[in-house]
Structure formats: structure tokens, C-alpha cells
Design a protein around this motif. Structure first.
Motif, PDB file in Angstrom:
ATOM      1  N   TRP A 186       0.834  -1.198   0.000  1.00  0.00           N
ATOM      2  CA  TRP A 186       0.000   0.000   0.000  1.00  0.00           C
ATOM      3  C   TRP A 186       0.872   1.253   0.000  1.00  0.00           C
ATOM      4  N   ASN A 187       0.285   2.388  -0.356  1.00  0.00           N
ATOM      5  CA  ASN A 187       0.997   3.664  -0.432  1.00  0.00           C
ATOM      6  C   ASN A 187       1.039   4.327   0.941  1.00  0.00           C
ATOM      7  N   LEU A 188       2.238   4.612   1.435  1.00  0.00           N
ATOM      8  CA  LEU A 188       2.420   5.111   2.797  1.00  0.00           C
ATOM      9  C   LEU A 188       2.377   6.638   2.837  1.00  0.00           C
ATOM     10  N   LEU A 189       1.512   7.153   3.728  1.00  0.00           N
ATOM     11  CA  LEU A 189       1.333   8.597   3.859  1.00  0.00           C
ATOM     12  C   LEU A 189       1.859   9.149   5.175  1.00  0.00           C
ATOM     13  N   GLY A 190       1.960   8.308   6.187  1.00  0.00           N
ATOM     14  CA  GLY A 190       2.377   8.765   7.505  1.00  0.00           C
ATOM     15  C   GLY A 190       2.400   7.604   8.467  1.00  0.00           C
ATOM     16  N   ARG A 191       2.334   7.924   9.770  1.00  0.00           N
ATOM     17  CA  ARG A 191       2.407   6.869  10.777  1.00  0.00           C
ATOM     18  C   ARG A 191       1.559   7.255  11.985  1.00  0.00           C
ATOM     19  N   THR A 192       0.872   6.273  12.555  1.00  0.00           N
ATOM     20  CA  THR A 192       0.079   6.507  13.755  1.00  0.00           C
ATOM     21  C   THR A 192       0.782   5.936  14.984  1.00  0.00           C
ATOM     22  N   SER A 193       0.526   6.592  16.118  1.00  0.00           N
ATOM     23  CA  SER A 193       1.082   6.103  17.391  1.00  0.00           C
ATOM     24  C   SER A 193       0.132   5.132  18.079  1.00  0.00           C
ATOM     25  N   ALA A 194      -1.071   4.954  17.520  1.00  0.00           N
ATOM     26  CA  ALA A 194      -2.070   4.086  18.154  1.00  0.00           C
ATOM     27  C   ALA A 194      -1.622   2.627  18.129  1.00  0.00           C
ATOM     28  N   ARG A 195      -1.914   1.910  19.207  1.00  0.00           N
ATOM     29  CA  ARG A 195      -1.633   0.474  19.251  1.00  0.00           C
ATOM     30  C   ARG A 195      -2.840  -0.255  18.672  1.00  0.00           C
ATOM     31  N   LEU A 196      -2.694  -0.759  17.479  1.00  0.00           N
ATOM     32  CA  LEU A 196      -3.823  -1.296  16.734  1.00  0.00           C
ATOM     33  C   LEU A 196      -4.146  -2.741  17.084  1.00  0.00           C
ATOM     34  N   PHE A 197      -3.166  -3.462  17.592  1.00  0.00           N
ATOM     35  CA  PHE A 197      -3.401  -4.852  17.982  1.00  0.00           C
ATOM     36  C   PHE A 197      -2.681  -5.129  19.287  1.00  0.00           C
ATOM     37  N   ASP A 198      -3.420  -5.655  20.265  1.00  0.00           N
ATOM     38  CA  ASP A 198      -2.863  -5.945  21.587  1.00  0.00           C
ATOM     39  C   ASP A 198      -3.292  -7.342  22.001  1.00  0.00           C
ATOM     40  N   PRO A 199      -2.386  -8.326  21.945  1.00  0.00           N
ATOM     41  CA  PRO A 199      -2.753  -9.702  22.299  1.00  0.00           C
ATOM     42  C   PRO A 199      -3.183  -9.862  23.746  1.00  0.00           C
ATOM     43  N   ALA A 200      -2.860  -8.881  24.599  1.00  0.00           N
ATOM     44  CA  ALA A 200      -3.251  -8.965  26.002  1.00  0.00           C
ATOM     45  C   ALA A 200      -4.633  -8.366  26.236  1.00  0.00           C
ATOM     46  N   SER A 201      -5.191  -7.720  25.200  1.00  0.00           N
ATOM     47  CA  SER A 201      -6.499  -7.096  25.333  1.00  0.00           C
ATOM     48  C   SER A 201      -7.604  -8.101  25.061  1.00  0.00           C
ATOM     49  N   GLU A 202      -8.757  -7.896  25.690  1.00  0.00           N
ATOM     50  CA  GLU A 202      -9.884  -8.806  25.504  1.00  0.00           C
ATOM     51  C   GLU A 202     -10.400  -8.769  24.072  1.00  0.00           C
ATOM     52  N   VAL A 203     -10.372  -7.578  23.445  1.00  0.00           N
ATOM     53  CA  VAL A 203     -10.892  -7.440  22.083  1.00  0.00           C
ATOM     54  C   VAL A 203      -9.802  -7.577  21.009  1.00  0.00           C
ATOM     55  N   LEU A 204      -8.537  -7.613  21.436  1.00  0.00           N
ATOM     56  CA  LEU A 204      -7.372  -7.795  20.560  1.00  0.00           C
ATOM     57  C   LEU A 204      -7.153  -6.621  19.607  1.00  0.00           C
ATOM     58  N   SER A 205      -8.145  -6.349  18.749  1.00  0.00           N
ATOM     59  CA  SER A 205      -8.000  -5.300  17.740  1.00  0.00           C
ATOM     60  C   SER A 205      -8.650  -4.009  18.215  1.00  0.00           C
ATOM     61  N   LEU A 206      -7.918  -2.907  18.087  1.00  0.00           N
ATOM     62  CA  LEU A 206      -8.471  -1.605  18.459  1.00  0.00           C
ATOM     63  C   LEU A 206      -9.684  -1.260  17.604  1.00  0.00           C
ATOM     64  N   LEU A 207      -9.621  -1.601  16.312  1.00  0.00           N
ATOM     65  CA  LEU A 207     -10.696  -1.290  15.380  1.00  0.00           C
ATOM     66  C   LEU A 207     -11.524  -2.537  15.101  1.00  0.00           C
ATOM     67  N   GLN A 208     -12.827  -2.344  15.029  1.00  0.00           N
ATOM     68  CA  GLN A 208     -13.748  -3.444  14.783  1.00  0.00           C
ATOM     69  C   GLN A 208     -14.624  -3.121  13.579  1.00  0.00           C
ATOM     70  N   VAL A 209     -15.140  -4.166  12.937  1.00  0.00           N
ATOM     71  CA  VAL A 209     -16.022  -3.980  11.795  1.00  0.00           C
ATOM     72  C   VAL A 209     -17.210  -3.106  12.200  1.00  0.00           C
ATOM     73  N   GLY A 210     -17.494  -2.089  11.380  1.00  0.00           N
ATOM     74  CA  GLY A 210     -18.574  -1.159  11.663  1.00  0.00           C
ATOM     75  C   GLY A 210     -18.118   0.126  12.328  1.00  0.00           C
ATOM     76  N   ASP A 211     -16.900   0.148  12.887  1.00  0.00           N
ATOM     77  CA  ASP A 211     -16.391   1.353  13.534  1.00  0.00           C
ATOM     78  C   ASP A 211     -16.307   2.515  12.551  1.00  0.00           C
ATOM     79  N   ARG A 212     -16.460   3.718  13.104  1.00  0.00           N
ATOM     80  CA  ARG A 212     -16.166   4.933  12.349  1.00  0.00           C
ATOM     81  C   ARG A 212     -14.809   5.437  12.820  1.00  0.00           C
ATOM     82  N   VAL A 213     -13.960   5.801  11.857  1.00  0.00           N
ATOM     83  CA  VAL A 213     -12.572   6.145  12.166  1.00  0.00           C
ATOM     84  C   VAL A 213     -12.194   7.441  11.467  1.00  0.00           C
TER      85      VAL A 213
END
Length: 236
Positions: A186-213
Motif C-alpha cells: 500500500w501507499n504510505l502517507l504517515g504513521r500513527t502512534s495508536a496500538r492497533l493490535f494488543d494480544p493482552a487485550s480482551e478485544v485484541l483489535s483496536l478497530l472493529q467492523v462497523g467502527d467509524r474512524v
């Protein structure tokens, strides 16, 4: 080919529900409504739900639910299904992004392709609210759309061997951010500091289907304060 929606056999323990034959942001209300209805109707017999742009894969426990009965449940759900309407009630998740050539080396290519300067391109990308259509490719990788037409840019002819974690990118009418360092085209435009995936989290992924971002531009100092990695992109 039968009319939509359509139930397609996906094995002894799964059905694929095909709701649409084309990608459209207006599909999302139906997709999220179907996911919620399946969770309620299948209950503990449900193993997994995998929503995508136009379909939902429903996997169930074949030891306690007959294949034909699962189909009947889905047919009943589809007969009563109505789309989620209140999009405004879905909170917006903001991802802070440092847009800069050192971490977004394809910005120059986008400028050349569109004739717009970097300031305008950043504004176009960050002022739009995106919907998460699907998760895939890598854990926590959210396929979001649709980018404004002016930002549409095809994937790279040759994928990079390594794209740093947090890289914000576009491909065609889609946008996303890489949760982990991985190959990518993919074409790179920048970088985010957000942790998008956390195996220790109950939901694992910060973003879920249907989310508005929404992507929120930040300067280098703020990006570093948020824990962002400013290491320049290595073109290899």
C-alpha cells in the motif's frame, strides 16, 4: 445465480451469507445488523463470525447444531433483518497521525498523481470519516473506506519487504494502518502512534467492523509524546 441475499455452503460447520455483490458504504448497516442478529440467535452454538465488505461467514458448533438447522436459523434472520440506521450513535475513533515524507514516502507520488500539494492531500485524508469494512491480512489490520476519489491510488507494483508498524496507507479507495511490521504494497502517507493490535487485550483489535474512524494530524513533537516511532522509512 439466485437473488441476494443468498446462503452459500461453506463446509460442514459454516454458511456464507452473501448480502451484496458490490462494495458500498451503505452496506455496513446491513452487515452489522446481521452480525448482531447471529450472535443473538446462535448464542453458545456460534464459533465465529467473519464479516467482510459484502458477506458474513457464520461458523457454528456442528456437534450441537445441525447444518440444516443452522441454515434455517439464518433464513429466519434474513427474513426479518433490517439495517442499523443510527450511524451517528457509533462513536468516532481517532488515530493520531504524523504525516511526513520520512514515514510516508509515497506522499510525493500522490502529489504527482493528483496535482495537489501535501497540505491539501493531508486535509482530504484526515477530514473524512471512514467505516471499517473488514479485518484481515494481519491481526488488527482494518480495511476502511472509502477514501475521497482524489486520493485513489493503486497498490505499488512491487510490495515493500518491510512496512513499519503504524504506517498509514491507502490502496485504491481503501485506507488502513499496519498493526505490525510486515511486507506490504500500500501507499504510505504517515504513521500513527495508536496500538492497533494488543494480544493482552480482551478485544485484541483496536478497530472493529462497523467502527467509524478518523485520522487526526499531529506534529512530530506530539507524535513522539504519544509514543510514536519516528524512525525514517527504509526503502528496501
Amino acid at each position: 445465480m439466485s437473488a441476494l441475499p443468498r446462503l452459500e455452503n461453506a463446509g460442514m460447520d459454516a454458511w456464507l451469507v452473501r448480502l451484496f455483490d458490490h462494495i458500498d458504504e451503505r452496506n455496513m448497516g446491513w452487515i452489522t445488523a446481521l452480525v448482531r442478529a447471529c450472535e443473538q440467535a446462535f448464542g453458545p452454538r456460534l464459533v465465529d463470525l467473519i464479516p467482510s465488505y459484502t458477506t458474513v461467514l457464520v461458523q457454528f458448533d456442528a456437534l450441537i447444531l445441525d447444518h440444516a438447522e443452522a441454515r434455517r436459523l439464518l433464513a429466519d434472520i434474513l427474513a426479518r433483518l433490517r439495517p442499523d440506521q443510527d450511524e451517528g450513535e457509533v462513536p468516532i475513533k481517532e488515530l493520531p497521525v504524523w504525516y511526513h515524507p520520512s514515514v510516508g514516502p509515497d506522499m510525493a507520488r500522490l502529489e504527482q498523481s493528483t496535482g495537489l500539494d501535501a497540505t491539501r492531500l493531508i486535509a482530504l485524508h484526515s477530514e473524512h470519516t471512514y467505516r471499517v469494512f473488514a479485518l484481515g491480512f494481519a491481526p488488527g489490520f482494518a480495511f476502511m473506506g472509502s477514501v475521497p476519489p482524489a486520493l485513489e491510488l493503486p497498490r505499488l507494483d512491487t510490495p515493500r519487504r518491510r512496512v513499519p508498524a503504524g504506517s498509514v496507507a491507502i490502496a485504491g479507495r481503501q485506507t488502513s494502518a499496519y498493526p505490525q511490521a510486515s511486507p506490504g504494497g500500500w501507499n504510505l502517507l504517515g504513521r500513527t502512534s495508536a496500538r492497533l493490535f494488543d494480544p493482552a487485550s480482551e478485544v485484541l483489535s483496536l478497530l472493529q467492523v462497523g467502527d467509524r474512524v478518523r485520522f487526526a494530524p499531529v506534529g512530530k513533537a506530539e507524535f513522539e509524546r504519544l509514543g510514536g516511532d519516528t524512525t525514517p522509512m527504509e526503502e528496501r
